[in-house]
Design an enzyme around this catalytic site. Structure first.
Site, PDB file in Angstrom:
ATOM      1  N   HIS A  60     -89.204  15.935  58.878  1.00 55.43           N
ATOM      2  CA  HIS A  60     -88.611  16.127  60.054  1.00 55.43           C
ATOM      3  C   HIS A  60     -87.138  15.171  60.282  1.00 55.43           C
ATOM      4  O   HIS A  60     -87.432  14.090  60.159  1.00 55.43           O
ATOM      5  CB  HIS A  60     -89.556  15.978  61.499  1.00 55.43           C
ATOM      6  CG  HIS A  60     -88.724  15.889  62.498  1.00 55.43           C
ATOM      7  ND1 HIS A  60     -88.013  17.080  63.103  1.00 55.43           N
ATOM      8  CD2 HIS A  60     -88.904  14.987  63.516  1.00 55.43           C
ATOM      9  CE1 HIS A  60     -87.503  16.675  64.184  1.00 55.43           C
ATOM     10  NE2 HIS A  60     -87.833  15.466  64.585  1.00 55.43           N
ATOM     11  N   CYS A 104     -91.960  18.485  67.359  1.00 55.35           N
ATOM     12  CA  CYS A 104     -91.301  18.525  66.204  1.00 55.35           C
ATOM     13  C   CYS A 104     -92.443  18.793  64.885  1.00 55.35           C
ATOM     14  O   CYS A 104     -91.916  19.063  63.721  1.00 55.35           O
ATOM     15  CB  CYS A 104     -90.859  17.111  65.972  1.00 55.35           C
ATOM     16  SG  CYS A 104     -89.621  16.397  67.270  1.00 55.35           S
ATOM     17  N   ASN A 139     -81.210  16.275  65.620  1.00 54.97           N
ATOM     18  CA  ASN A 139     -82.690  16.726  65.607  1.00 54.97           C
ATOM     19  C   ASN A 139     -82.925  18.070  66.355  1.00 54.97           C
ATOM     20  O   ASN A 139     -82.667  18.016  67.446  1.00 54.97           O
ATOM     21  CB  ASN A 139     -83.300  15.344  66.287  1.00 54.97           C
ATOM     22  CG  ASN A 139     -84.732  15.859  66.642  1.00 54.97           C
ATOM     23  OD1 ASN A 139     -85.513  16.564  66.212  1.00 54.97           O
ATOM     24  ND2 ASN A 139     -85.506  14.642  67.064  1.00 54.97           N
TER      25      ASN A 139
HETATM   26  O1  UT7 Z   1     -88.091  13.783  66.965  1.00 55.19           O
HETATM   27  C1  UT7 Z   1     -88.850  12.907  67.655  1.00 55.19           C
HETATM   28  C2  UT7 Z   1     -87.843  12.547  68.781  1.00 55.19           C
HETATM   29  N1  UT7 Z   1     -86.913  11.588  68.554  1.00 55.19           N
HETATM   30  C3  UT7 Z   1     -87.158  10.307  68.842  1.00 55.19           C
HETATM   31  O2  UT7 Z   1     -87.792  10.003  69.699  1.00 55.19           O
HETATM   32  C4  UT7 Z   1     -85.902   9.268  68.507  1.00 55.19           C
HETATM   33  C5  UT7 Z   1     -86.554   8.091  67.786  1.00 55.19           C
HETATM   34  N2  UT7 Z   1     -85.819   7.101  68.092  1.00 55.19           N
HETATM   35  C6  UT7 Z   1     -84.465   6.980  67.852  1.00 55.19           C
HETATM   36  O3  UT7 Z   1     -83.936   7.704  67.099  1.00 55.19           O
HETATM   37  C7  UT7 Z   1     -83.894   5.571  68.223  1.00 55.19           C
HETATM   38  O4  UT7 Z   1     -84.641   4.774  69.044  1.00 55.19           O
HETATM   39  C8  UT7 Z   1     -82.417   6.081  69.250  1.00 55.19           C
HETATM   40  C9  UT7 Z   1     -81.571   6.578  68.453  1.00 55.19           C
HETATM   41  C10 UT7 Z   1     -83.110   6.698  70.432  1.00 55.19           C
HETATM   42  C11 UT7 Z   1     -82.077   4.731  69.754  1.00 55.19           C
HETATM   43  O5  UT7 Z   1     -81.631   3.554  68.806  1.00 55.19           O
HETATM   44  P1  UT7 Z   1     -82.168   2.307  68.980  1.00 55.19           P
HETATM   45  O6  UT7 Z   1     -81.738   1.250  67.917  1.00 55.19           O
HETATM   46  O7  UT7 Z   1     -83.721   2.072  68.910  1.00 55.19           O
HETATM   47  O8  UT7 Z   1     -81.404   1.539  70.162  1.00 55.19           O
HETATM   48  P2  UT7 Z   1     -82.252   1.080  71.625  1.00 55.19           P
HETATM   49  O9  UT7 Z   1     -82.813   2.224  72.472  1.00 55.19           O
HETATM   50  O10 UT7 Z   1     -82.858  -0.131  71.227  1.00 55.19           O
HETATM   51  O11 UT7 Z   1     -80.899   0.559  72.435  1.00 55.19           O
HETATM   52  C12 UT7 Z   1     -80.074  -0.441  71.911  1.00 55.19           C
HETATM   53  C13 UT7 Z   1     -78.871  -0.377  72.837  1.00 55.19           C
HETATM   54  C14 UT7 Z   1     -79.154  -0.857  74.280  1.00 55.19           C
HETATM   55  O12 UT7 Z   1     -78.342  -1.390  75.063  1.00 55.19           O
HETATM   56  P3  UT7 Z   1     -78.741  -2.991  75.309  1.00 55.19           P
HETATM   57  O13 UT7 Z   1     -80.013  -2.913  76.035  1.00 55.19           O
HETATM   58  O14 UT7 Z   1     -79.151  -3.842  73.799  1.00 55.19           O
HETATM   59  O15 UT7 Z   1     -77.437  -3.571  75.905  1.00 55.19           O
HETATM   60  C15 UT7 Z   1     -78.803   0.643  74.771  1.00 55.19           C
HETATM   61  O16 UT7 Z   1     -78.773   0.902  76.331  1.00 55.19           O
HETATM   62  O17 UT7 Z   1     -77.863   0.580  72.713  1.00 55.19           O
HETATM   63  C16 UT7 Z   1     -77.713   1.039  74.074  1.00 55.19           C
HETATM   64  N3  UT7 Z   1     -77.682   2.704  73.987  1.00 55.19           N
HETATM   65  C17 UT7 Z   1     -76.391   3.101  73.529  1.00 55.19           C
HETATM   66  N4  UT7 Z   1     -75.159   2.788  73.362  1.00 55.19           N
HETATM   67  C18 UT7 Z   1     -73.994   3.470  72.909  1.00 55.19           C
HETATM   68  C19 UT7 Z   1     -78.561   3.650  74.017  1.00 55.19           C
HETATM   69  N5  UT7 Z   1     -77.941   4.925  73.710  1.00 55.19           N
HETATM   70  C20 UT7 Z   1     -76.783   4.365  73.589  1.00 55.19           C
HETATM   71  C21 UT7 Z   1     -75.533   5.503  73.101  1.00 55.19           C
HETATM   72  N6  UT7 Z   1     -74.434   4.825  73.082  1.00 55.19           N
HETATM   73  N7  UT7 Z   1     -75.919   6.694  72.783  1.00 55.19           N
END
Ligand code: UT7
Length: 339
Positions: A266, A125, A296
């Site tokens: 980004h 990125c 993204n």
């Molecule tokens: O450009 C560089 C690359 N980009 C990145 O690396 C992205 C950076 N990170 C992010 O944008 C965010 O961390 C994400 C959007 C990927 C995830 O958001 P988050 O608020 O950090 O969520 P999380 O990973 O902490 O997950 C929260 C919950 C989990 O469930 P439990 O364990 O709380 O029951 C996940 O399993 O949300 C669940 N979850 C989903 N639920 C519905 C994860 N993905 C999804 C989904 N739909 N697509």
């Protein structure tokens, strides 16, 4: 991160100005509702957690070199330059046309840029910022006049559409700028800063088919052909590093946020971008966000966003902009440009 090698501001003999800009995204759209039919997710979850509503995705015969070439043609036309005027083509991509030759060589052919040398860089990125910084050195040295720097990705071709934690994030597209030699000391790239920390390679990667997992051997895990991300791990790191590097840019260039017309970050997650703006105490309207439409697009996201800013009059000649990025490697970087 404190650097032990202090970068001195220097006054180059020539300046690298942005003479043209262009972008290209595929027509096909993938909505959150489409994704909700493929994995256990919802429009509501994706919108609130990422700010993404749609992304542009390639069809089978739309490749990275095709997207890159279309964006480059638009940038060339915008710069009112002939393809023969181009000395250098840099394509930043993690989804190249093939292992080799470089995607940039395919772009050279598509443009008919026979006087240019061409190569790819892989900084995920942050790739577009790395590319700007490389082209800047060639131009400031006086060696070359015109460079095209392109960020181009077909991320949906390495996306696991069974993994809800990653497939909701990514889209395809390309953006390009023409960097040109100028003797106008008030314009152009004023400062660039790049960082890497490979100890965090596991946070974001795609492992097949490099020399560690060659195509000649069966993969121990078939999912290694896809991007793997540890989103939460990357999230905090991204906010901290982008804030740090923007502050570094301001300090080195002896500027304040009042001098800046727009920060073009980004587009990784609207919440990350908003957090950065909040921590910087950035006045309203100075942080551009278009992730809602494109998702993204890795190295393509800044030049696509920049082109949109220009098109809609959000930035203009004479304005000061900061591009800032963060991504796999880990890598991060920023550049300050007077348009
Ligand atoms: O450009 C560089 C690359 N980009 C990145 O690396 C992205 C950076 N990170 C992010 O944008 C965010 O961390 C994400 C959007 C990927 C995830 O958001 P988050 O608020 O950090 O969520 P999380 O990973 O902490 O997950 C929260 C919950 C989990 O469930 P439990 O364990 O709380 O029951 C996940 O399993 O949300 C669940 N979850 C989903 N639920 C519905 C994860 N993905 C999804 C989904 N739909 N697509």
């Amino acid at each position: 991160m404190t650097r032990n090698r202090e970068v001195e501001q220097h006054q180059p003999a020539h300046h690298a100005i942005i003479a043209g800009s262009g972008s290209f995204t595929p027509k096909k759209i993938l909505t959150n509702d489409d994704l909700a039919k493929m994995v256990d997710t919802s429009d509501e979850w994706i919108t609130t957690r990422t700010g993404i509503k749609t992304r542009h995705i390639t069809s089978e015969n739309e490749t990275t070199a095709y997207l890159a070439s279309e964006a480059a043609k638009a940038a060339l036309a915008n710069a009112k330059l002939n393809h023969k005027d181009i000395d250098l083509i840099i394509v930043a991509t993690i989804t190249p046309e093939m292992v080799f030759p470089s995607t940039a060589c395919f772009v050279q052919v598509a443009l008919g840029a026979t006087n240019a040398f061409a190569f790819d860089i892989a900084a995920a990125c942050s790739g577009f910022i790395y590319g700007i910084s490389i082209a800047q050195q060639y131009i400031e040295s006086g060696r070359y006049n015109n460079a095209i720097v392109i960020g181009a990705e077909t991320l949906t071709k390495i996306t696991n559409f069974k993994d809800r934690t990653s497939c909701i994030l990514f889209g395809d597209g390309a953006g390009a700028v023409v960097l040109q030699r100028s003797d106008d000391k008030n314009r152009g790239v004023l400062y660039s800063s790049l960082y890497s920390d490979g100890t965090y390679w596991k946070s974001l990667n795609c492992q097949a088919y490099g020399s560690r997992h060659p195509s000649s051997k069966k993969l121990d895990d078939p999912n290694k052909v896809y991007m793997e991300i540890k989103g939460r791990e990357v999230y905090q790191f991204a906010v901290r590093r982008v804030v740090e590097i923007v502050n570094e840019c301001l300090k080195k260039c002896k500027l304040t946020l009042d001098d800046v017309s727009m920060i073009i970050s980004h587009q990784m997650n609207a919440r990350i971008i908003e957090s950065v703006a909040k921590r910087l105490e950035l006045p309203e309207g100075k942080m551009f966000v278009n992730i809602n439409e494109y998702g993204n697009t890795s190295s393509a996201s800044i030049p696509i966003a920049f082109n949109e800013c220009l098109k809609h009059g959000k930035v203009k000649k004479g304005d000061l902009v900061i591009f800032a990025a963060f991504g796999a490697g880990l890598t991060w970087g920023a550049t300050v440009i007077r348009l």
